[in-house]
Design a protein around this motif. Structure first.
Motif, short mmCIF file in Angstrom:
data_model
loop_
_atom_site.label_atom_id
_atom_site.label_comp_id
_atom_site.label_asym_id
_atom_site.label_seq_id
_atom_site.Cartn_x
_atom_site.Cartn_y
_atom_site.Cartn_z
N LYS A 81 1.02 -1.22 0.11
CA LYS A 81 0.00 0.02 0.02
C LYS A 81 0.90 1.35 0.01
O LYS A 81 0.46 2.28 -0.64
CB LYS A 81 -0.88 -0.04 1.31
N GLN A 82 2.11 1.16 0.87
CA GLN A 82 2.85 2.30 0.75
C GLN A 82 3.57 2.56 -0.79
O GLN A 82 3.77 3.61 -1.04
CB GLN A 82 3.88 2.00 1.77
N SER A 83 3.85 1.36 -1.18
CA SER A 83 4.45 1.50 -2.66
C SER A 83 3.45 2.13 -3.65
O SER A 83 3.81 3.01 -4.44
CB SER A 83 4.79 -0.01 -3.06
N VAL A 84 2.17 1.74 -3.37
CA VAL A 84 1.08 2.27 -4.42
C VAL A 84 1.05 3.85 -4.15
O VAL A 84 0.78 4.64 -5.10
CB VAL A 84 -0.29 1.83 -4.11
N MET A 85 1.06 4.43 -3.06
CA MET A 85 1.04 5.82 -2.78
C MET A 85 2.31 6.45 -3.00
O MET A 85 2.34 7.59 -3.74
CB MET A 85 0.83 6.18 -1.15
N LEU A 86 3.54 5.89 -2.92
CA LEU A 86 4.79 6.35 -3.40
C LEU A 86 4.91 6.67 -4.92
O LEU A 86 5.40 7.58 -5.31
CB LEU A 86 5.95 5.75 -2.53
N VAL A 87 4.59 5.51 -5.46
CA VAL A 87 4.72 5.40 -6.80
C VAL A 87 4.15 6.54 -7.61
O VAL A 87 4.41 7.15 -8.36
CB VAL A 87 4.21 4.25 -7.42
N VAL A 88 2.86 6.98 -7.20
CA VAL A 88 2.13 8.20 -7.50
C VAL A 88 2.75 9.50 -7.45
O VAL A 88 2.90 10.28 -8.21
CB VAL A 88 0.58 8.22 -7.21
N ALA A 89 3.13 9.44 -5.88
CA ALA A 89 3.77 10.80 -5.57
C ALA A 89 4.81 11.05 -6.31
O ALA A 89 5.12 12.11 -6.61
CB ALA A 89 3.84 10.68 -4.08
N ILE A 90 6.01 10.14 -6.50
CA ILE A 90 7.28 10.18 -7.31
C ILE A 90 6.65 10.61 -8.61
O ILE A 90 7.54 11.58 -9.25
CB ILE A 90 7.94 9.05 -7.23
N ALA A 91 5.92 10.11 -9.19
CA ALA A 91 5.65 10.50 -10.72
C ALA A 91 5.15 11.79 -10.63
O ALA A 91 5.69 12.55 -11.70
CB ALA A 91 4.51 9.16 -11.10
N GLU A 92 4.13 12.16 -9.85
CA GLU A 92 3.67 13.73 -9.97
C GLU A 92 4.73 14.59 -9.86
O GLU A 92 4.80 15.70 -10.40
CB GLU A 92 2.63 13.55 -9.02
N ALA A 93 5.66 14.38 -8.92
CA ALA A 93 6.63 15.12 -8.61
C ALA A 93 7.55 15.27 -9.92
O ALA A 93 7.96 16.74 -10.12
CB ALA A 93 7.60 14.61 -7.30
N ALA A 94 7.81 14.16 -10.58
CA ALA A 94 8.67 14.27 -11.51
C ALA A 94 8.11 14.90 -12.81
O ALA A 94 8.60 15.76 -13.53
CB ALA A 94 9.17 12.98 -12.03
N VAL A 95 6.64 14.75 -13.08
CA VAL A 95 6.05 15.20 -14.01
C VAL A 95 5.75 16.81 -13.93
O VAL A 95 6.04 17.63 -14.89
CB VAL A 95 4.71 14.77 -14.13
N ILE A 96 5.32 17.39 -12.70
CA ILE A 96 5.28 18.40 -12.58
C ILE A 96 6.47 19.49 -12.48
O ILE A 96 6.74 20.39 -13.16
CB ILE A 96 4.26 18.87 -11.16
N GLY A 97 7.65 18.67 -11.91
CA GLY A 97 8.79 19.19 -11.97
C GLY A 97 9.26 19.47 -13.16
O GLY A 97 10.25 20.50 -13.84
N GLY A 98 9.60 18.41 -13.91
CA GLY A 98 9.85 18.16 -15.38
C GLY A 98 9.13 19.29 -16.58
O GLY A 98 10.06 19.87 -17.12
N LEU A 99 8.02 19.42 -16.42
CA LEU A 99 7.34 20.34 -17.12
C LEU A 99 7.76 21.90 -16.74
O LEU A 99 7.78 22.61 -17.69
CB LEU A 99 5.83 20.17 -16.91
N LEU A 100 7.83 22.08 -15.44
CA LEU A 100 8.17 23.35 -15.08
C LEU A 100 9.57 23.76 -15.50
O LEU A 100 9.92 24.73 -16.12
CB LEU A 100 7.89 23.56 -13.56
N LEU A 101 10.35 23.00 -15.19
CA LEU A 101 11.76 23.17 -16.03
C LEU A 101 11.86 23.11 -17.40
O LEU A 101 12.65 23.97 -17.90
CB LEU A 101 12.73 21.80 -15.40
N ALA A 102 11.20 22.25 -18.10
CA ALA A 102 11.12 22.50 -19.73
C ALA A 102 10.43 23.88 -20.08
O ALA A 102 11.19 24.36 -21.03
CB ALA A 102 10.47 21.23 -19.91
#
Length: 267
Positions: free
Chosen positions: A215-236
């Motif tokens: 269950k912790q993996s499920v929450m973390l996997v989404v949190a990590i992906a969202e951080a990368a997507v939002i951060g990556g789009l802002l940097l780009a």
């Protein structure tokens, strides 16, 4: 940060956030079932569908979706035929997808530039129709996983035991393949067919390093992906970089950081 007020960037952010939920969520199940390469396979087949869409004048993502769904059914059929060598099904379908895409490229050289945007991602060109497709797929994925979470958990960790307990293994295997096809078909315009598997697998790899339960993996996997997507789009957006590549490289950076921290604790 004026880019935040532009409509194209807002659409990109909405599409990225939605895919940041569904792709890593399904990717976690695929990684744990040792089916990580299925993402690459369906992405290559989807590109063949996109190319056909340009040739026939039909909405490319819709044709790519049909191709990805057909490939998911074919993979399941081949997995049954080669039970001992199940990975052969993935290799065979990937080869066919690449060959068909190459053939369609040669038939319509005039649209090669448009198809390239699907290979490497073109999130800034997302339109309202694209967002509707992405939102619909997100609802389907969340509903399917949410309503059958326990069953998917059992299938992921012990398929044989799940079958013995009465779960229809064939149905759940096919369901996962179809859901993966749906996610990939709407993701290729965001991160590109060549990078889409990274969004399926790298967040899962990151979460498995630090998570202490599924269950912790499920929450973390989404949190990590969202951080990368939002951060990556802002940097780009700020530095005028390729958005899909920036998101993937940020995911890799997060993975390296987590590995370094974990190894540092062991010393």
């Amino acid at each position: 940060m004026d880019i935040l007020t532009t409509e194209f960037f807002q659409r990109a952010l909405i599409g990225g956030v939605l895919i940041g939920i569904t792709a890593p969520l399904l990717g976690l199940f695929l990684v744990l079932r040792r089916l990580a390469m299925i993402g690459d396979t369906l992405a290559h087949v989807s590109i063949a569908g996109v190319a056909l869409g340009f040739v026939t004048g039909v909405y490319p993502i819709a044709v790519g979706l049909v191709f990805a769904l057909a490939a998911s059914f074919a993979i399941e059929k081949l997995r049954k035929a080669y039970k001992t060598y199940a990975e052969l099904s993935i290799a065979i379908i990937m080869s066919g997808g690449v060959a068909l895409a190459s053939l369609l490229f040669s038939l319509g050289k005039g649209f090669s530039v448009n198809v390239t945007s699907y290979l490497f991602g073109s999130i800034y060109t997302l339109g309202n129709t694209d967002l509707v497709w992405i939102a619909a797929v997100t609802v389907v994925i969340l509903a399917s996983v949410g309503l059958q979470f326990k069953e998917l958990f059992m299938m992921t960790f012990d398929e044989d035991a799940a079958a013995v307990n009465g779960l229809p293994a064939r149905y759940f295997n096919l369901m996962m393949s179809v859901l993966t096809a749906l996610v990939i078909s709407v993701s290729i315009k965001i991160v590109g067919a060549l990078l889409v598997s990274a969004l399926l697998t790298i967040p899962a790899a990151c979460s498995l390093i630090v998570a202490r339960s599924f269950k912790q993996s499920v929450m973390l996997v989404v949190a990590i992906a969202e951080a990368a997507v939002i951060g990556g789009l802002l940097l780009a957006g700020v530095w005028n970089l390729a958005p899909g590549a920036t998101v993937v490289l940020l995911l890799i950076a997060i993975l390296i950081l987590l590995l370094a921290v974990k190894n540092g604790r062991r010393v």
